[in-house]
Design a protein around this motif. Sequence first.
Motif, mmCIF file in Angstrom:
data_model
loop_
_atom_site.group_PDB
_atom_site.id
_atom_site.type_symbol
_atom_site.label_atom_id
_atom_site.label_comp_id
_atom_site.label_asym_id
_atom_site.label_seq_id
_atom_site.Cartn_x
_atom_site.Cartn_y
_atom_site.Cartn_z
ATOM 1 N N PRO A 234 -0.975 -33.834 -18.098
ATOM 2 C CA PRO A 234 -0.877 -35.237 -18.791
ATOM 3 C C PRO A 234 -1.816 -35.686 -19.944
ATOM 4 C CG PRO A 234 -2.055 -35.376 -16.489
ATOM 5 C CD PRO A 234 -1.994 -33.383 -16.800
ATOM 6 N N GLY A 235 -0.760 -35.722 -21.122
ATOM 7 C CA GLY A 235 -2.175 -36.448 -22.217
ATOM 8 C C GLY A 235 -1.410 -35.475 -22.927
ATOM 9 N N CYS B 74 1.002 -45.588 -17.611
ATOM 10 C CA CYS B 74 0.809 -43.703 -17.428
ATOM 11 C C CYS B 74 -0.312 -43.345 -16.733
ATOM 12 C CB CYS B 74 0.654 -43.557 -18.364
ATOM 13 S SG CYS B 74 -0.424 -41.982 -18.897
ATOM 14 N N GLY B 76 -1.974 -40.367 -17.491
ATOM 15 C CA GLY B 76 -2.255 -39.285 -17.482
ATOM 16 C C GLY B 76 -3.702 -39.205 -18.784
ATOM 17 N N THR B 77 -4.294 -38.491 -18.649
ATOM 18 C CA THR B 77 -5.731 -37.674 -19.392
ATOM 19 C C THR B 77 -5.836 -39.356 -20.398
ATOM 20 O OG1 THR B 77 -5.223 -36.196 -19.180
ATOM 21 C CG2 THR B 77 -7.140 -36.251 -19.749
ATOM 22 N N ALA B 78 -5.081 -39.220 -21.818
ATOM 23 C CA ALA B 78 -5.358 -39.777 -22.379
ATOM 24 C C ALA B 78 -5.165 -41.658 -22.261
ATOM 25 C CB ALA B 78 -3.742 -39.257 -23.273
ATOM 26 N N CYS B 79 -3.895 -42.028 -21.516
ATOM 27 C CA CYS B 79 -4.508 -42.798 -21.129
ATOM 28 C C CYS B 79 -5.565 -43.441 -20.958
ATOM 29 C CB CYS B 79 -2.895 -42.872 -20.539
ATOM 30 S SG CYS B 79 -1.430 -43.223 -21.274
ATOM 31 N N CYS B 116 2.100 -38.763 -17.194
ATOM 32 C CA CYS B 116 2.959 -39.007 -18.490
ATOM 33 C C CYS B 116 3.880 -39.001 -18.954
ATOM 34 C CB CYS B 116 1.802 -37.809 -19.201
ATOM 35 S SG CYS B 116 2.248 -37.747 -20.946
ATOM 36 N N PHE B 117 4.102 -39.993 -20.104
ATOM 37 C CA PHE B 117 5.046 -39.979 -20.564
ATOM 38 C C PHE B 117 5.414 -39.678 -22.067
ATOM 39 C CE2 PHE B 117 4.250 -44.799 -18.855
ATOM 40 C CZ PHE B 117 5.731 -44.971 -18.057
ATOM 41 N N GLY B 118 4.912 -39.259 -22.616
ATOM 42 C CA GLY B 118 4.561 -38.200 -23.971
ATOM 43 C C GLY B 118 4.120 -38.532 -25.016
ATOM 44 N N ALA B 119 3.666 -39.763 -24.838
ATOM 45 C CA ALA B 119 3.953 -41.422 -25.796
ATOM 46 C C ALA B 119 2.525 -41.054 -25.283
ATOM 47 C CB ALA B 119 4.252 -42.189 -25.825
ATOM 48 N N CYS B 120 1.632 -40.542 -25.449
ATOM 49 C CA CYS B 120 -0.186 -40.060 -25.597
ATOM 50 C C CYS B 120 -0.399 -41.071 -26.447
ATOM 51 C CB CYS B 120 -0.846 -39.129 -25.366
ATOM 52 S SG CYS B 120 0.519 -37.606 -24.040
ATOM 53 N N VAL B 125 -0.476 -46.161 -22.210
ATOM 54 C CA VAL B 125 1.099 -46.929 -22.294
ATOM 55 C C VAL B 125 1.728 -46.658 -20.755
ATOM 56 C CG1 VAL B 125 3.176 -45.750 -22.992
ATOM 57 C CG2 VAL B 125 1.091 -44.915 -24.663
HETATM 58 S S1 FES Z 1 -1.324 -39.837 -21.454
HETATM 59 FE FE1 FES Z 1 -0.183 -41.351 -20.895
HETATM 60 S S2 FES Z 1 1.331 -41.283 -22.315
HETATM 61 FE FE2 FES Z 1 1.237 -39.082 -22.725
#
Ligand code: FES
Lengths: 631, 161
Positions: A234-235, B74, B76-79, B116-120, B125
């Motif tokens: 994820p990320g 999301c 995910g890590t980036a988010c 994760c949407f893949g729009a990190c 997101v």
């Molecule tokens: S971590 Fe949020 S869209 Fe990938």
Amino acid sequence: MTRLHAPADLVAWKDQIRSRIDPQQTQISVCTGTGCASAGAGKVVHCLREELAGNHRGQKISVKATGCHGFCERGPLVVIHPSEVFYNRVKEEHVPEILTALDEDGVVTKLLYVDPQTQQPVVKEHEVPFYSHQQRMALGKNGLVDPCEIEDYIALDGYAAVAKTLTTMTPVQVIETIKQSGLRGRGGAGFPTATKWEMAANNITARRQSGGTNGSGAPDTFGYVICNGDEGDPGAFMDRSILEGNPHGVLEGLILGGYTLGANVGYFYIRDEYPLAIQHMNRAIEQATACGLLGKNILGSGFDFQVIVACGSGAFVCGEETALIASIEGERGMPRPRPPYPAESGLWGKPTIINNVKTWTYIPLILLKGHEWFRGIGTPTSPGTAVFSLVGKVNNTGLIEVPMGTPLRHLVEVLGGGVLKGKKLKAVQTGGPSGGCIPAELLDTPVDYESLGGIGSMMGSGGMVVMDEDTCMVDVARYFLAFTQIESCGKCVPCRLGTRRMLEILTRITTGKGTENDLITLEEFAVSVKATSLCGLGQTAPNPVLTTLQYFRHEYEAHVRDKKCTAHACRELVTYSIIADLCKGCGLCVRHCPVSSINGERKMPHEIDPEACVRCGSCYDVCKFEAVQRD
Amino acid sequence: MNEVITILEHQGTGRDACVKVLQEIQGVFGYLPAEALRYVADHSQITKRQIYGVATFYELFRFKPPGRHQVKVCRGTACHVRGAPQILDAVAEELNLHGSEDTTEDGEFTFEKIACFGACALAPVTVTDGQTHGAMTPDKMRKQLKAILKKARAGKQEDPS
Ligand code: FES
Ligand SMILES: Cc1cc2nc3c(=O)[nH]c(=O)nc-3n(C[C@H](O)[C@H](O)[C@H](O)COP(=O)(O)O)c2cc1C
Ligand code: SF4
């Protein structure tokens, strides 16, 4: 569509497509990858086409919707060819200006990228620092081709590797070339691709010679090749961008794999969160089938190949190869012990090769340009390039591709343009939930399999998350553990229960209930889960915990001893209060507080009711007088 | 059940078709209705046990109908490092959802946390009714939900039925 019967037909088709392209004709290419699309690229394309339709300029200017250019942070991106003028953050209302500038041979200065270091606008795409320091192989055709047009791909020597290989090389020669190139799998572990292929090819040949029958529901073949497009980290979104932006490039790799191994059926396993990737791949398969690059007797070589797209259903563990196989077979996606490796007994019990999207993308490039070319890039033990999705607290987020061995610092500081808002870098995380956190002190580490592995992290499949002083490393460890705990399939005890226990401990620590003993227990659990889990998920789940304990132990200690989160990220350990002397009583925070916990008369100092406060930090963010204090 | 018949015709009735059959059923109905699953179990080699096993294993599948509006955030890590936890909290608070509840009582919203949407690169997101939003903030999120609710209520008042 042209039907190809021999390699010469492909060459003729390519020449014909190229002869139609006038290199002097202006082409406006608009990135419509996921990032730019959500920033409104679709409207830009629509508006450009409308403006140009029925207009005298229509003949001179064409519009191309391409896949991801990588610089997602700055989207929507527009590149004018052949001048290479690069516009960023383009909105539909800018379209008339762009077209007028084209008529007058000028540029729209306000849409140019401004280099934050020099404060100077940059005109051409390859002069933008984010791009000028990259070396693009796997991402090379993204941004150049319309992913829905096979002709675009063919014009750029697409399928030339298939034509060459199927008619002039034996499978043994292909494996030898891949071996010489030193290619290692890009799915995470970096296993040498040729070694795996050789084993599967031998097994498939043996089965072919001894006859053999099909299992249930299985298409007729002696083995399978699979492209792993599950991208569970994820990320990270490298694989997504390639599948979306250059589907034929991956498909060509899979065809070559099928030929080399003697497998007549290939699969794409793509996660269901990636609808555009699934759509583009299905379309690529249709087009390739229609022109004879898939199906029976491809280019007269006698090789038959068919490709099927299977979709994931939201389970991270299905990225693990044996779980992925179970999922395609229609079952719960649970890993099983290896050996037997899929190369011996995989999908429906037949020899199967699974490679990552990027690994497949390199194959046609290596076969066309030669193994020396590939070896010439990167380091001796990690040849080629590394593709990362650079995200988190960094100025330029997006997709980057650099030679293996490039120092991390270069990625963060030069390509990434440094940390967001000029804050201090704390760590870089690679390898996703399986990887580790690399502290700022080790930023000169080169990115390659051995170097990253040596400091407790890993290459992974390409996620790279930048963390700054506001990121709490205990919270990050807890975050990853929460992820792996949910995603643990539950088959084996160390992973199922071990991750749960570890998560409980980390939750205690981040909510201020942890003890120093917890740190010891946590470490013990981490070591034993790593050593005793069945599959890669459990074996690597403790890595984020172990690396943060190693490099950021002082943060853990602050949480358990002083009940403090120095990054102010752990909600329960933060308190907000208003400094009366600084508060002007403007009432802005009152309007933003979601739970109405701030009281006070206008123009008089306000107060936060600590009982009602949910510690969301809205007041801290909105106050213009820095009157809100955070401890 | 015509849809289910077509799906079985298309995907086949072997055990190996299970995931695909369930994906298509969910594609048609938005969830896995019990009658549809019973029909599959009665008319194919896919057993009830396998269906339940598969449907509970993969996060995508749901047994209850989704709300009229979908809010996906999301995790995910980036988010996460760019403030997703605050957005997740804001949505749960705004929609008054607790624990594992994912759909509001009035059936207006379904709230999903996505890996994760893949729009990190655009983190954090969110996707509301198919529309992707980058650089989301808790404030913007609350406003967006309020606007949808307001519209839904206005629609109900106008609608004489
Ligand atoms: S971590 Fe949020 S869209 Fe990938
Ligand atoms: C839990 C887990 C998740 C994985 N997820 C992925 C993934 O999303 N994509 C991927 O290519 N490989 C993933 N892998 C690695 C695969 O099992 C496999 O090694 C890889 O696809 C092989 O391809 P390569 O040789 O090209 O690297 C994962 C492994 C584990 C243990
Ligand atoms: S390590 Fe975890 S994910 Fe892997 S088989 Fe064991 S329980 Fe399942």
